[in-house]
Enzyme design. Structure first.
Site, PDB file in Angstrom:
ATOM      1  N   HIS A   1     -15.660  10.594  10.900  1.00  0.00           N
ATOM      2  CA  HIS A   1     -15.153   9.819  12.042  1.00  0.00           C
ATOM      3  C   HIS A   1     -15.269   8.319  11.809  1.00  0.00           C
ATOM      4  O   HIS A   1     -14.311   7.563  12.029  1.00  0.00           O
ATOM      5  CB  HIS A   1     -15.930  10.234  13.295  1.00  0.00           C
ATOM      6  CG  HIS A   1     -15.404   9.666  14.568  1.00  0.00           C
ATOM      7  ND1 HIS A   1     -15.787   8.439  15.053  1.00  0.00           N
ATOM      8  CD2 HIS A   1     -14.534  10.167  15.482  1.00  0.00           C
ATOM      9  CE1 HIS A   1     -15.186   8.206  16.212  1.00  0.00           C
ATOM     10  NE2 HIS A   1     -14.408   9.246  16.488  1.00  0.00           N
TER      11      HIS A   1
ATOM     12  N   ILE B   1      -3.803   2.917   2.175  1.00  0.00           N
ATOM     13  CA  ILE B   1      -3.269   2.393   3.427  1.00  0.00           C
ATOM     14  C   ILE B   1      -3.628   0.922   3.593  1.00  0.00           C
ATOM     15  O   ILE B   1      -4.286   0.322   2.741  1.00  0.00           O
ATOM     16  CB  ILE B   1      -3.814   3.194   4.624  1.00  0.00           C
ATOM     17  CG1 ILE B   1      -5.345   3.013   4.725  1.00  0.00           C
ATOM     18  CG2 ILE B   1      -3.443   4.664   4.515  1.00  0.00           C
ATOM     19  CD1 ILE B   1      -5.940   3.447   6.031  1.00  0.00           C
TER      20      ILE B   1
ATOM     21  N   PRO C   1     -12.410   3.418  -2.309  1.00  0.00           N
ATOM     22  CA  PRO C   1     -11.675   2.347  -3.006  1.00  0.00           C
ATOM     23  C   PRO C   1     -10.826   1.477  -2.085  1.00  0.00           C
ATOM     24  O   PRO C   1     -10.508   0.342  -2.442  1.00  0.00           O
ATOM     25  CB  PRO C   1     -10.798   3.100  -4.014  1.00  0.00           C
ATOM     26  CG  PRO C   1     -10.743   4.503  -3.510  1.00  0.00           C
ATOM     27  CD  PRO C   1     -12.044   4.751  -2.821  1.00  0.00           C
TER      28      PRO C   1
ATOM     29  N   ASN D   1      -3.033  -3.862  -1.629  1.00  0.00           N
ATOM     30  CA  ASN D   1      -3.759  -3.626  -2.884  1.00  0.00           C
ATOM     31  C   ASN D   1      -3.151  -2.475  -3.684  1.00  0.00           C
ATOM     32  O   ASN D   1      -3.783  -1.953  -4.592  1.00  0.00           O
ATOM     33  CB  ASN D   1      -5.241  -3.349  -2.604  1.00  0.00           C
ATOM     34  CG  ASN D   1      -5.466  -2.064  -1.826  1.00  0.00           C
ATOM     35  OD1 ASN D   1      -4.542  -1.508  -1.230  1.00  0.00           O
ATOM     36  ND2 ASN D   1      -6.694  -1.590  -1.803  1.00  0.00           N
TER      37      ASN D   1
ATOM     38  N   TYR E   1     -17.971  -0.460  31.223  1.00  0.00           N
ATOM     39  CA  TYR E   1     -18.756  -1.648  31.564  1.00  0.00           C
ATOM     40  C   TYR E   1     -17.850  -2.875  31.588  1.00  0.00           C
ATOM     41  O   TYR E   1     -16.898  -2.986  30.803  1.00  0.00           O
ATOM     42  CB  TYR E   1     -19.889  -1.857  30.557  1.00  0.00           C
ATOM     43  CG  TYR E   1     -20.987  -0.821  30.642  1.00  0.00           C
ATOM     44  CD1 TYR E   1     -21.609  -0.521  31.848  1.00  0.00           C
ATOM     45  CD2 TYR E   1     -21.407  -0.138  29.496  1.00  0.00           C
ATOM     46  CE1 TYR E   1     -22.621   0.428  31.918  1.00  0.00           C
ATOM     47  CE2 TYR E   1     -22.415   0.811  29.561  1.00  0.00           C
ATOM     48  CZ  TYR E   1     -23.014   1.092  30.778  1.00  0.00           C
ATOM     49  OH  TYR E   1     -24.005   2.037  30.845  1.00  0.00           O
TER      50      TYR E   1
ATOM     51  N   ASN F   1     -11.248  10.996  26.248  1.00  0.00           N
ATOM     52  CA  ASN F   1     -10.179  11.973  26.031  1.00  0.00           C
ATOM     53  C   ASN F   1     -10.203  13.117  27.042  1.00  0.00           C
ATOM     54  O   ASN F   1      -9.911  14.265  26.715  1.00  0.00           O
ATOM     55  CB  ASN F   1     -10.312  12.563  24.619  1.00  0.00           C
ATOM     56  CG  ASN F   1     -10.276  11.499  23.545  1.00  0.00           C
ATOM     57  OD1 ASN F   1      -9.544  10.534  23.637  1.00  0.00           O
ATOM     58  ND2 ASN F   1     -11.093  11.681  22.514  1.00  0.00           N
TER      59      ASN F   1
ATOM     60  N   ASP G   1     -21.005   4.075  14.523  1.00  0.00           N
ATOM     61  CA  ASP G   1     -20.340   5.365  14.405  1.00  0.00           C
ATOM     62  C   ASP G   1     -21.182   6.307  13.547  1.00  0.00           C
ATOM     63  O   ASP G   1     -22.413   6.200  13.532  1.00  0.00           O
ATOM     64  CB  ASP G   1     -18.940   5.159  13.807  1.00  0.00           C
ATOM     65  CG  ASP G   1     -17.915   6.122  14.381  1.00  0.00           C
ATOM     66  OD1 ASP G   1     -17.988   7.316  14.045  1.00  0.00           O
ATOM     67  OD2 ASP G   1     -17.047   5.678  15.150  1.00  0.00           O
TER      68      ASP G   1
ATOM     69  N   ASP H   1     -28.808   2.917   8.739  1.00  0.00           N
ATOM     70  CA  ASP H   1     -28.682   4.269   9.273  1.00  0.00           C
ATOM     71  C   ASP H   1     -29.803   4.470  10.284  1.00  0.00           C
ATOM     72  O   ASP H   1     -30.976   4.635   9.911  1.00  0.00           O
ATOM     73  CB  ASP H   1     -28.791   5.289   8.130  1.00  0.00           C
ATOM     74  CG  ASP H   1     -28.729   6.732   8.610  1.00  0.00           C
ATOM     75  OD1 ASP H   1     -28.709   6.962   9.835  1.00  0.00           O
ATOM     76  OD2 ASP H   1     -28.698   7.640   7.746  1.00  0.00           O
TER      77      ASP H   1
ATOM     78  N   ASP I   1       0.843  -1.201   0.000  1.00  0.00           N
ATOM     79  CA  ASP I   1       0.000   0.000   0.000  1.00  0.00           C
ATOM     80  C   ASP I   1       0.877   1.249   0.000  1.00  0.00           C
ATOM     81  O   ASP I   1       1.819   1.368   0.786  1.00  0.00           O
ATOM     82  CB  ASP I   1      -0.912  -0.010   1.228  1.00  0.00           C
ATOM     83  CG  ASP I   1      -1.767  -1.260   1.277  1.00  0.00           C
ATOM     84  OD1 ASP I   1      -2.899  -1.228   0.798  1.00  0.00           O
ATOM     85  OD2 ASP I   1      -1.268  -2.291   1.783  1.00  0.00           O
TER      86      ASP I   1
ATOM     87  N   SER J   1     -10.546   7.311  20.146  1.00  0.00           N
ATOM     88  CA  SER J   1     -11.351   6.821  19.016  1.00  0.00           C
ATOM     89  C   SER J   1     -10.496   6.072  18.009  1.00  0.00           C
ATOM     90  O   SER J   1     -10.974   5.157  17.335  1.00  0.00           O
ATOM     91  CB  SER J   1     -12.042   7.991  18.307  1.00  0.00           C
ATOM     92  OG  SER J   1     -13.221   8.345  18.949  1.00  0.00           O
TER      93      SER J   1
END
Length: 453
Positions: free
Chosen positions: A206, A224, A160, A220, A310, A298, A152, A192, A119, A360
């Site tokens: 995010h 990344i 891609p 690929n 939990y 954070n 999220d 959704d 990558d 996150s």
């Protein structure tokens, strides 16, 4: 899973920061664990200084009668010796090298490839090398039958570097009918819950960033690499374009993930206010075998953040390039483990890439590691996977507690699934006295580490 001894309608914010013990050297990505020897058990290779009659070799080496000696073809004066059970290849090699007829003797060492993807932006992904991902990929790159649900802001499912790893509902057709009878019409690629439709596209960024950390397609030749090259990512949108979601939709999202076969749920969000509704969904998911991972928060404090706090959830703190606690990360006894969360390069909507930081970003590294472990050990329980993650770590540079350590993917894939539980004292209990009773169970040999706190 907490591991240290020592809303009606509730708005929950995303946790992205604003714009058994194994004996290995820390941060060592090329060292085999104590559970897998770096050589073939029961074999020694040796070379004599000169040719000798094979029937005299056993006498010269003073070998046990059960040893089998074979000449290695095409190599002059080189022999392989098969040892009987209980004979240490290292020790007997040292002994044989003292023999005047022996030039050298050594165990039959094992080597392996170090898999680095092609990558184009892999060099920008410092965190993958830090957690020993290239070495881990020589063992496992992910199974398409293993699914990670990302609850999220949605995901750019056409990106891609993501599209071939996006989960597709195998029982649904795009025909306006709820073919699988799960209550969601045409949920081809998730749901959704903000707009209550079948298009969980990311209008914030995010969720796509977290998804790339988990499962950008590896090797690929573009963009990344995710930690999981081939596992499937289930988009579940419960947060709006501003990064807020309510407890009702989140609980529905968790149940959707469980009902539709998710093995792992990644939750890079939280609130300091616990929700009974979300807690019940979390408990149900864990009871049904799902591995739950969440960002610790954070706030740079010990304040608990839910759902990470939990007991059935792996709470993930964040570290930097030097294995120090990220200066924004939560800490405290309720943290389970830590992972990189600073300067993390990943996918963004509309075919883009960019940097992010926060717990996150640390959370999806742990979620994808759970998926890699599940890919290798199909029958492993969620508690066994949690135990591996919390055990296979490197030391962190922190004066406050941020879990058992920073995850090491290579170590994790070299541990066999097992479970160790401590029933008493419980996490957060205050205990005093010269002698403290610790009650628990373990399926195999474990080392219990403890300290003042």
């Amino acid at each position: 899973m907490k591991s240290l001894i020592s809303l009606s309608i509730l708005c929950i914010a995303l946790l992205m920061h604003p714009p058994h013990t194994i004996h290995l050297k820390d941060s060592s990505c090329n060292t085999l664990s104590a559970e897998i020897t770096p050589y073939v058990n029961g074999e020694v290779i040796l070379k004599l200084k000169c040719s000798i009659m094979e029937d005299l070799l056993s006498e010269i080496l003073s070998t046990h009668s059960l040893m089998k000696i074979c000449r290695v073809d095409a190599l002059e004066n080189v022999y392989k010796v098969n040892l009987p059970d209980g004979v240490d290849p290292v020790e007997i090699s040292k002994r044989w090298e003292e023999n005047p007829f022996v030039e050298w003797a050594e165990p039959n060492y094992i080597y392996r490839i170090d898999t680095k993807p092609n990558d184009k932006a892999f060099s920008l992904q410092w965190a993958l090398s830090r957690i020993c991902a290239p070495d881990a990929w020589s063992i496992e790159t992910g199974d398409p039958d293993v699914t990670i649900a990302v609850i999220d802001t949605g995901i750019d499912y056409d990106h891609p570097d993501l599209e071939s790893n996006i989960w597709t509902n195998p029982r649904e057709d795009l025909d306006g009918i709820d073919n699988d009878g799960n209550g969601y019409v045409d949920d081809i690629h998730g749901w959704d819950f903000v707009e209550n439709d079948n298009d969980p596209f990311d209008d914030n960024g995010h969720g796509t960033h977290c998804a790339g950390i988990i499962g950008a397609v590896g090797n690929n030749e573009i963009g990344i690499s995710g930690l999981c090259w081939r596992c499937k990512i289930m988009p579940i949108k419960c947060f709006n374009s501003l990064g807020y979601g309510d407890a009702l939709n989140i609980s529905r999202g968790i149940r959707y993930a469980v009902d539709n076969g998710a093995d792992v749920i990644s939750m890079s969000w939280g609130s300091t206010i616990p929700s009974n509704l979300i807690r019940d969904a979390i408990e149900e998911a864990h009871e049904r075998g799902v591995i739950l991972v969440a960002a610790a928060g954070n706030y740079n404090s010990t304040m608990k953040v839910y759902p990470a706090a939990y007991k059935d959830v792996i709470a993930v703190a964040a570290t930097d390039k030097n294995d120090k606690r990220a200066n924004f990360s939560e800490y405290g006894y309720w943290i389970d483990v830590s992972a990189p969360g600073v300067d993390i390069y990943s996918t963004l909507p509309n075919d883009n890439y960019g940097y992010g930081k926060g717990t996150s970003m640390a959370c999806p590294f742990v979620a994808s590691l759970a998926a890699l472990i599940k890919s290798k050990y199909k029958d492993a329980t969620n508690e066994q996977v949690e135990s591996i993650i919390n055990s296979a770590v490197d030391r962190v540079n922190s004066r406050v507690y941020i879990g058992t350590g920073r995850i090491n993917a290579s170590k994790a894939l070299r541990l066999y699934p097992t479970t160790a539980k401590i029933y008493s004292p419980c996490a957060g209990d205050v205990v005093r006295g010269d002698i403290i009773a610790i009650i628990g169970t373990a399926e195999r040999n474990y080392t219990l580490s403890y300290g003042k706190g």
